[in-house]
Design an enzyme around this catalytic site. Structure first.
Site, mmCIF file in Angstrom:
data_model
loop_
_atom_site.group_PDB
_atom_site.id
_atom_site.type_symbol
_atom_site.label_atom_id
_atom_site.label_comp_id
_atom_site.label_asym_id
_atom_site.label_seq_id
_atom_site.Cartn_x
_atom_site.Cartn_y
_atom_site.Cartn_z
ATOM 1 N N ASN A 1 0.820 -1.215 0.000
ATOM 2 C CA ASN A 1 0.000 0.000 0.000
ATOM 3 C C ASN A 1 0.855 1.267 0.000
ATOM 4 O OD1 ASN A 1 -1.973 -1.883 0.136
ATOM 5 N ND2 ASN A 1 -2.639 -1.420 2.223
ATOM 6 N N HIS B 1 -17.239 36.650 -30.994
ATOM 7 C CA HIS B 1 -18.398 35.918 -31.557
ATOM 8 C C HIS B 1 -18.081 35.338 -32.941
ATOM 9 C CE1 HIS B 1 -20.736 38.030 -28.419
ATOM 10 N NE2 HIS B 1 -20.026 39.079 -28.793
ATOM 11 N N SER C 1 -7.246 12.665 -48.287
ATOM 12 C CA SER C 1 -8.456 11.866 -48.178
ATOM 13 C C SER C 1 -8.289 10.662 -49.086
ATOM 14 C CB SER C 1 -9.656 12.700 -48.614
ATOM 15 O OG SER C 1 -10.682 11.869 -49.094
ATOM 16 N N LYS D 1 -8.149 17.084 -51.107
ATOM 17 C CA LYS D 1 -8.140 17.361 -49.669
ATOM 18 C C LYS D 1 -6.750 17.420 -49.041
ATOM 19 C CE LYS D 1 -11.294 17.286 -47.101
ATOM 20 N NZ LYS D 1 -12.537 16.679 -46.698
ATOM 21 N N ASN E 1 -6.115 17.593 -45.048
ATOM 22 C CA ASN E 1 -6.831 17.677 -43.783
ATOM 23 C C ASN E 1 -5.894 17.931 -42.606
ATOM 24 O OD1 ASN E 1 -9.226 17.057 -45.141
ATOM 25 N ND2 ASN E 1 -8.901 14.847 -44.870
ATOM 26 N N GLU F 1 -7.029 18.118 -35.304
ATOM 27 C CA GLU F 1 -8.313 17.510 -34.931
ATOM 28 C C GLU F 1 -8.129 16.463 -33.831
ATOM 29 O OE1 GLU F 1 -10.362 16.162 -38.547
ATOM 30 O OE2 GLU F 1 -9.478 17.906 -39.541
ATOM 31 N N TYR G 1 -6.524 1.995 2.185
ATOM 32 C CA TYR G 1 -6.388 1.424 0.851
ATOM 33 C C TYR G 1 -7.560 0.505 0.522
ATOM 34 C CZ TYR G 1 -4.657 -1.095 -3.196
ATOM 35 O OH TYR G 1 -4.525 -1.621 -4.455
ATOM 36 N N GLN H 1 -6.300 0.629 -7.437
ATOM 37 C CA GLN H 1 -5.451 0.117 -8.513
ATOM 38 C C GLN H 1 -5.860 0.747 -9.858
ATOM 39 O OE1 GLN H 1 -3.909 -3.996 -8.583
ATOM 40 N NE2 GLN H 1 -5.397 -4.355 -10.205
ATOM 41 N N LYS I 1 -3.912 4.068 -11.901
ATOM 42 C CA LYS I 1 -2.744 4.147 -12.775
ATOM 43 C C LYS I 1 -3.065 4.248 -14.263
ATOM 44 C CE LYS I 1 -1.084 1.010 -10.062
ATOM 45 N NZ LYS I 1 -1.781 1.555 -8.867
HETATM 46 N N1 ARG Z 1 -1.406 -3.460 -7.587
HETATM 47 C C1 ARG Z 1 -1.853 -2.773 -6.431
HETATM 48 C C2 ARG Z 1 -2.318 -1.362 -6.799
HETATM 49 O O1 ARG Z 1 -1.991 -0.947 -7.846
HETATM 50 C C3 ARG Z 1 -0.773 -2.681 -5.410
HETATM 51 C C4 ARG Z 1 -1.254 -2.521 -4.013
HETATM 52 C C5 ARG Z 1 -1.901 -3.752 -3.577
HETATM 53 N N2 ARG Z 1 -2.225 -3.735 -2.180
HETATM 54 C C6 ARG Z 1 -3.066 -4.603 -1.644
HETATM 55 N N3 ARG Z 1 -3.301 -4.491 -0.418
HETATM 56 N N4 ARG Z 1 -3.668 -5.507 -2.372
HETATM 57 O O2 ARG Z 1 -2.996 -0.713 -6.067
#
Ligand code: ARG
Length: 456
Positions: free
Chosen positions: A110, A156, A277, A283, A285, A290, A317, A322, A325
């Site tokens: 954690n 405008h 295109s 074209k 583009n 975009e 936690y 998770q 990320k």
């Molecule tokens: N892969 C987990 C995450 O990204 C790591 C932490 C996991 N901790 C746990 N108590 N299961 O959060």
């Protein structure tokens, strides 16, 4: 393979559950941070006598070998591992035996994962900052080149007043300068060490959190272990900063798209940043612009996804976290692609000055200056405004512009008009009389460029 955490449980986990639970297919990108963090942790354990100095040394050497092996492509990630933390520890234990099993003393995944993510993100922020600075430099260079190039300024999306193209570009430089500031600010809150918070409550060992934090280049440590493992505000701050930056890039993209259309034709993008295109041969583009505009929505989604994940999560936690990320990584990847594409596009685009000038001559964008002319000769602004409007209407019915409207017509409306009106409504004069601080005259644009360059 038996799970490293198999203690209480003895039954095997379902393979679908394993896949669902696993994060190694995306968190492997934090391997360097994970290993560096573990090296500092081993050093701390050794210094505090929690493990012997010799054990600490072996752990550090083993971790450094793993890092080198991954970097050199000699060690592949085992995607059957639950996450990057488990993978590194597993390899270490395979290589060092029982000593490897001592690394995880006085910590938890954690605090480990929070540490890794913070180290990863502070590096990425530095890279984004350097890409942003490059972009700002290019904006300043192009603005300097076009500090006297006249173009209609819009409100405008209607032609409003004459400005210089340099002035318009510098508006973006100011936005990007604020973006730089936002990233620097969020870095302060990223660079706080959670390690030593352990699972949530701290630990019974005599650890030295400050030593570990300093070794890893942190400015501060999390002062509450529960917060240390639960806080993902730093990810939100980061994604909010990326969202605002992407919004700025998207507004600029929108203008680039408009300017390159036949309807405007103010710029021509380099072939390097356009596509054709598959069916319409004529074209060209502006796909890159975009896509920057389009990917902005995706980054907002990343921010919203994590905000939603965190909403209502009890301390400390939870596995929900998770999910942080992939959002962060996606925002990082997206902005790191968008920035250099925008830089390249701006650097290589051709500015079609004559078209800008022609557009500026057609929209009566000097009507405000005409009103100001009458005011300076003693007429109240509202009356001057009315007369100017009537003269514009007169031009429209005659199919001419203010510059070519005969003096008699002016005089019919007010005898304050003299020959000098033609000089006052000359576009270059209009621009260069806007000498107020931050205004559009050449000298003011030069000052803005200097201000931004000095701020970098
Ligand atoms: N892969 C987990 C995450 O990204 C790591 C932490 C996991 N901790 C746990 N108590 N299961 O959060």
């Amino acid at each position: 393979m038996a799970k490293m955490w198999a203690g209480r449980t003895s039954g095997a986990t379902d393979s679908l559950a394993d896949d669902f639970n696993s994060s190694i297919h995306f968190d492997y990108r934090m391997y360097r941070e994970d290993i560096t963090g573990s090296m500092a942790h081993a050093a701390m354990l050794g210094k505090q006598g929690i493990i012997t100095a010799d054990e600490a040394e072996k752990l550090i050497a083993g971790l450094s070998d793993i890092l080198a092996d991954i970097d050199e492509g000699k060690l592949e990630f085992d995607m059957s591992c639950e996450d990057i933390h488990m993978f590194i520890e597993q390899v270490l234990t395979e290589r060092l035996g029982d000593i490897g099993k001592k690394l995880h003393t006085a910590r938890s995944r954690n605090d480990q994962v929070a540490l890794d993510l913070r180290m990863y993100l502070r590096n990425e922020v530095d890279e984004i900052l350097s890409l942003l600075r490059e972009l700002v430099e290019i904006v300043c260079n192009r603005a300097e080149e076009h500090k006297a190039t006249i173009v209609p300024g819009y409100t405008h999306l209607q032609r409003a007043q004459p400005i210089t193209f340099g002035h318009h570009l510098m508006a973006y430089a100011m936005m990007f300068l604020r973006d730089i500031d936002r990233f620097l600010d969020c870095k302060k809150r990223i660079n706080v060490s959670p390690i030593g918070s352990c699972a949530l409550a701290g630990t019974t060992y005599e650890t030295d959190r400050i030593f570990e934090a300093e070794k890893l280049g942190f400015d501060n440590i999390a002062m509450n272990s529960i917060d240390g493992v639960s806080d993902r505000d730093f990810c939100l701050d980061f994604m909010a900063a990326v969202s605002t930056l992407m919004m700025h890039l998207s507004r600029l993209s929108e203008e680039i798209i408009l300017w390159s259309s036949w309807e405007f034709k103010f710029i021509e993008l380099s072939d390097a940043y356009t596509t054709g295109s598959s069916i319409m041969p004529q074209k060209k583009n502006s796909d890159m612009a975009e896509l920057i505009r389009g990917k902005t929505g995706r980054v907002y989604g990343d921010l919203l996804a994590l905000l939603t994940t965190l909403k209502g999560l009890p301390l400390a936690y939870n596995k929900d976290m998770q999910e942080d990320k992939e959002s962060v990584f996606d925002a990082v990847d997206t902005v790191k692609m968008a920035l250099p594409v925008m830089s390249g596009m701006l650097k290589t685009m051709t500015v079609l000055k004559d078209n800008m000038k022609a557009a500026a001559q057609k929209g009566f964008i000097n009507a405000t200056d005409m009103a100001d002319y009458l005011v300076k000769k003693g007429m109240p602004f509202r009356s001057a405004y009315k007369i100017s409007g009537q003269l514009v209407a007169e031009c429209i019915s005659r199919g001419c512009v203010l510059e070519t409207l005969p003096l008699e017509v002016y005089k019919e409306k007010s005898d304050l008009f003299g020959d000098d009106i033609y000089e006052v409504i000359d576009l270059e004069v209009c621009v260069n009389k806007r000498i107020s601080l931050g205004g559009t005259c050449v000298a003011s644009v030069e000052k803005q460029i200097e201000f931004v360059r000095n701020s970098l």
